[in-house]
Design a protein around this motif. Structure first.
Motif, PDB file in Angstrom:
ATOM      1  N   ARG A 218      11.664  -0.449  -5.491  1.00 24.46           N
ATOM      2  CA  ARG A 218      11.894   0.938  -5.090  1.00 24.46           C
ATOM      3  C   ARG A 218      11.268   1.902  -6.094  1.00 24.46           C
ATOM      4  NH1 ARG A 218      15.406   5.102  -6.117  1.00 24.46           N
ATOM      5  NH2 ARG A 218      16.090   6.352  -4.335  1.00 24.46           N
ATOM      6  N   GLY A 219      11.277   1.528  -7.365  1.00 23.80           N
ATOM      7  CA  GLY A 219      10.719   2.376  -8.408  1.00 23.80           C
ATOM      8  C   GLY A 219       9.211   2.545  -8.339  1.00 23.80           C
ATOM      9  N   LYS A 220       8.520   1.682  -7.587  1.00 24.48           N
ATOM     10  CA  LYS A 220       7.066   1.816  -7.451  1.00 24.48           C
ATOM     11  C   LYS A 220       6.697   3.086  -6.677  1.00 24.48           C
ATOM     12  CE  LYS A 220       6.161  -1.987  -9.603  1.00 24.48           C
ATOM     13  NZ  LYS A 220       5.672  -1.932 -10.973  1.00 24.48           N
ATOM     14  N   ARG A 221       7.550   3.532  -5.758  1.00 24.85           N
ATOM     15  CA  ARG A 221       7.338   4.787  -5.041  1.00 24.85           C
ATOM     16  C   ARG A 221       8.691   5.238  -4.474  1.00 24.85           C
ATOM     17  NH1 ARG A 221       3.476   8.860  -4.641  1.00 24.85           N
ATOM     18  NH2 ARG A 221       1.729   7.584  -3.969  1.00 24.85           N
TER      19      ARG A 221
ATOM     20  N   ASN B 250       0.885  -1.166   0.000  1.00 29.11           N
ATOM     21  CA  ASN B 250       0.000   0.000   0.000  1.00 29.11           C
ATOM     22  C   ASN B 250       0.923   1.217   0.000  1.00 29.11           C
ATOM     23  OD1 ASN B 250      -2.239  -1.644   0.206  1.00 29.11           O
ATOM     24  ND2 ASN B 250      -2.238  -1.568   2.435  1.00 29.11           N
ATOM     25  N   LEU B 251       0.910   1.969  -1.100  1.00 28.33           N
ATOM     26  CA  LEU B 251       1.872   3.057  -1.268  1.00 28.33           C
ATOM     27  C   LEU B 251       1.203   4.398  -1.536  1.00 28.33           C
ATOM     28  CD1 LEU B 251       4.451   1.131  -3.457  1.00 28.33           C
ATOM     29  CD2 LEU B 251       4.582   1.594  -1.014  1.00 28.33           C
ATOM     30  N   GLY B 252      -0.029   4.558  -1.081  1.00 26.38           N
ATOM     31  CA  GLY B 252      -0.700   5.838  -1.256  1.00 26.38           C
ATOM     32  C   GLY B 252      -1.426   5.977  -2.573  1.00 26.38           C
ATOM     33  N   TYR B 253      -1.452   4.936  -3.374  1.00 31.96           N
ATOM     34  CA  TYR B 253      -2.203   4.957  -4.620  1.00 31.96           C
ATOM     35  C   TYR B 253      -3.637   4.504  -4.326  1.00 31.96           C
ATOM     36  CZ  TYR B 253       2.395   5.112  -6.868  1.00 31.96           C
ATOM     37  OH  TYR B 253       3.663   5.458  -7.262  1.00 31.96           O
ATOM     38  N   SER B 254      -4.499   4.617  -5.318  1.00 35.12           N
ATOM     39  CA  SER B 254      -5.880   4.163  -5.147  1.00 35.12           C
ATOM     40  C   SER B 254      -5.982   2.637  -5.199  1.00 35.12           C
ATOM     41  CB  SER B 254      -6.762   4.771  -6.235  1.00 35.12           C
ATOM     42  OG  SER B 254      -6.314   4.344  -7.507  1.00 35.12           O
ATOM     43  N   HIS B 255      -4.877   1.979  -5.526  1.00 31.66           N
ATOM     44  CA  HIS B 255      -4.867   0.525  -5.636  1.00 31.66           C
ATOM     45  C   HIS B 255      -3.635  -0.023  -4.917  1.00 31.66           C
ATOM     46  CE1 HIS B 255      -2.408   2.191  -8.845  1.00 31.66           C
ATOM     47  NE2 HIS B 255      -1.691   1.090  -8.766  1.00 31.66           N
ATOM     48  N   GLN B 256      -3.631  -1.316  -4.656  1.00 32.15           N
ATOM     49  CA  GLN B 256      -2.466  -1.966  -4.078  1.00 32.15           C
ATOM     50  C   GLN B 256      -1.488  -2.318  -5.185  1.00 32.15           C
ATOM     51  OE1 GLN B 256      -4.207  -5.331  -2.038  1.00 32.15           O
ATOM     52  NE2 GLN B 256      -4.140  -4.225  -0.084  1.00 32.15           N
ATOM     53  N   VAL B 257      -0.205  -2.248  -4.888  1.00 30.76           N
ATOM     54  CA  VAL B 257       0.832  -2.626  -5.838  1.00 30.76           C
ATOM     55  C   VAL B 257       1.261  -4.050  -5.495  1.00 30.76           C
ATOM     56  CG1 VAL B 257       3.124  -2.083  -6.719  1.00 30.76           C
ATOM     57  CG2 VAL B 257       1.589  -0.239  -6.031  1.00 30.76           C
ATOM     58  N   VAL B 258       1.178  -4.955  -6.481  1.00 30.27           N
ATOM     59  CA  VAL B 258       1.494  -6.365  -6.256  1.00 30.27           C
ATOM     60  C   VAL B 258       2.668  -6.761  -7.139  1.00 30.27           C
ATOM     61  CG1 VAL B 258       0.607  -8.726  -6.384  1.00 30.27           C
ATOM     62  CG2 VAL B 258      -0.923  -6.856  -5.746  1.00 30.27           C
ATOM     63  N   MET B 259       3.680  -7.376  -6.531  1.00 28.95           N
ATOM     64  CA  MET B 259       4.827  -7.899  -7.278  1.00 28.95           C
ATOM     65  C   MET B 259       5.037  -9.344  -6.842  1.00 28.95           C
ATOM     66  SD  MET B 259       7.482  -4.730  -7.329  1.00 28.95           S
ATOM     67  CE  MET B 259       8.405  -5.394  -8.706  1.00 28.95           C
ATOM     68  N   SER B 260       5.275 -10.227  -7.804  1.00 28.70           N
ATOM     69  CA  SER B 260       5.435 -11.653  -7.504  1.00 28.70           C
ATOM     70  C   SER B 260       6.907 -12.023  -7.461  1.00 28.70           C
ATOM     71  CB  SER B 260       4.739 -12.505  -8.562  1.00 28.70           C
ATOM     72  OG  SER B 260       3.362 -12.250  -8.549  1.00 28.70           O
ATOM     73  N   GLU B 261       7.248 -12.916  -6.527  1.00 27.58           N
ATOM     74  CA  GLU B 261       8.618 -13.424  -6.514  1.00 27.58           C
ATOM     75  C   GLU B 261       8.718 -14.551  -7.530  1.00 27.58           C
ATOM     76  OE1 GLU B 261       8.717 -16.752  -2.946  1.00 27.58           O
ATOM     77  OE2 GLU B 261       9.266 -14.707  -2.466  1.00 27.58           O
ATOM     78  N   ASN B 262       9.920 -14.754  -8.070  1.00 25.78           N
ATOM     79  CA  ASN B 262      10.127 -15.851  -9.015  1.00 25.78           C
ATOM     80  C   ASN B 262      11.097 -16.855  -8.394  1.00 25.78           C
ATOM     81  OD1 ASN B 262      12.641 -14.614  -9.306  1.00 25.78           O
ATOM     82  ND2 ASN B 262      12.010 -13.500 -11.124  1.00 25.78           N
ATOM     83  N   GLU B 263      11.538 -17.837  -9.173  1.00 28.38           N
ATOM     84  CA  GLU B 263      12.388 -18.889  -8.609  1.00 28.38           C
ATOM     85  C   GLU B 263      13.771 -18.373  -8.220  1.00 28.38           C
ATOM     86  OE1 GLU B 263      12.885 -18.709 -12.983  1.00 28.38           O
ATOM     87  OE2 GLU B 263      11.122 -19.143 -11.776  1.00 28.38           O
ATOM     88  N   ASP B 264      14.215 -17.238  -8.778  1.00 25.10           N
ATOM     89  CA  ASP B 264      15.535 -16.694  -8.462  1.00 25.10           C
ATOM     90  C   ASP B 264      15.519 -15.787  -7.235  1.00 25.10           C
ATOM     91  OD1 ASP B 264      16.445 -17.931 -10.780  1.00 25.10           O
ATOM     92  OD2 ASP B 264      16.010 -16.178 -12.015  1.00 25.10           O
ATOM     93  N   ILE B 265      14.361 -15.246  -6.905  1.00 26.44           N
ATOM     94  CA  ILE B 265      14.248 -14.207  -5.876  1.00 26.44           C
ATOM     95  C   ILE B 265      13.359 -14.701  -4.738  1.00 26.44           C
ATOM     96  CG2 ILE B 265      13.430 -11.855  -5.435  1.00 26.44           C
ATOM     97  CD1 ILE B 265      15.808 -11.897  -7.290  1.00 26.44           C
TER      98      ILE B 265
END
Length: 181
Positions: free
Chosen positions: A149-152, A106-121
């Motif tokens: 970090r670039g998301k906000r 939750n970064l102050g936008y009207s929506h939630q920001v979702v990022m998925s982890e992959n097999e390397d991370i």
């Protein structure tokens, strides 16, 4: 001669290194990494060390010498210890949570920001304002941390946003405003 390039790369116990021409494959407890390097740079294993040498002192070979040594060293460290980046979130109402394999912020936008982890991370969220990103490939860990970090990114007036742990954000003074009449 390159100060970095001439340092031997120590190979810790439990790490298997295969050198096939200009391709290096490193296996360890954190996975397998491989890379192909310039054929002019010689890569050899001597005992429990990897030695990187260059054929001449021209500018291209000098620049590739240290680069190749550092990339191979990062692979060895990555499969044995791994790399981590820590991010912190600052701002009222800004927070992060882990839901399954997703990082939900939750970064102050009207929506939630979702990022998925992959097999390397791998992503960990020990507290709502801390994110720990880890993996064996240094480049992928750094790239994923930069994308989060670039998301906000931190803004200069209040310092709100996502920043690396220990990152100093230069603060600006707000508008002075005109005197009231």
């Amino acid at each position: 001669m390159s100060r970095i390039g001439r340092k031997p790369i120590p190979v810790p116990a439990g790490v298997d290194v295969k050198i096939d021409g200009n391709t290096v494959t490193v296996k360890g407890k954190n996975g397998t990494l491989s890379g192909t390097y310039n054929p002019d740079i010689a890569i050899a294993r001597e005992g429990d060390e990897i030695i990187v040498t260059r054929p001449t002192d021209n500018k291209e070979h000098r620049s590739l010498h240290g680069l190749t040594r550092t990339l191979i060293s990062n692979m060895v460290v990555g499969v044995s210890e791994g790399f981590t980046k820590e991010l912190e979130i600052q701002g009222v109402g800004y927070r992060a949570a882990k839901q399954g394999k997703d990082l939900v912020m939750n970064l102050g936008y009207s929506h939630q920001v979702v990022m998925s982890e992959n097999e390397d991370i791998k992503i960990e969220v020990p507290s709502p304002n801390r994110i720990i990103i880890s993996g064996s490939d240094r480049q992928k860990v750094g790239q994923f941390a930069a994308e989060v970090r670039g998301k906000r990114p931190p803004e200069p007036y209040k310092g709100k946003g996502i920043r690396y742990l220990g990152e100093y954000v230069i603060r600006k003074e707000g508008k002075a405003g005109k005197g009231k009449k």
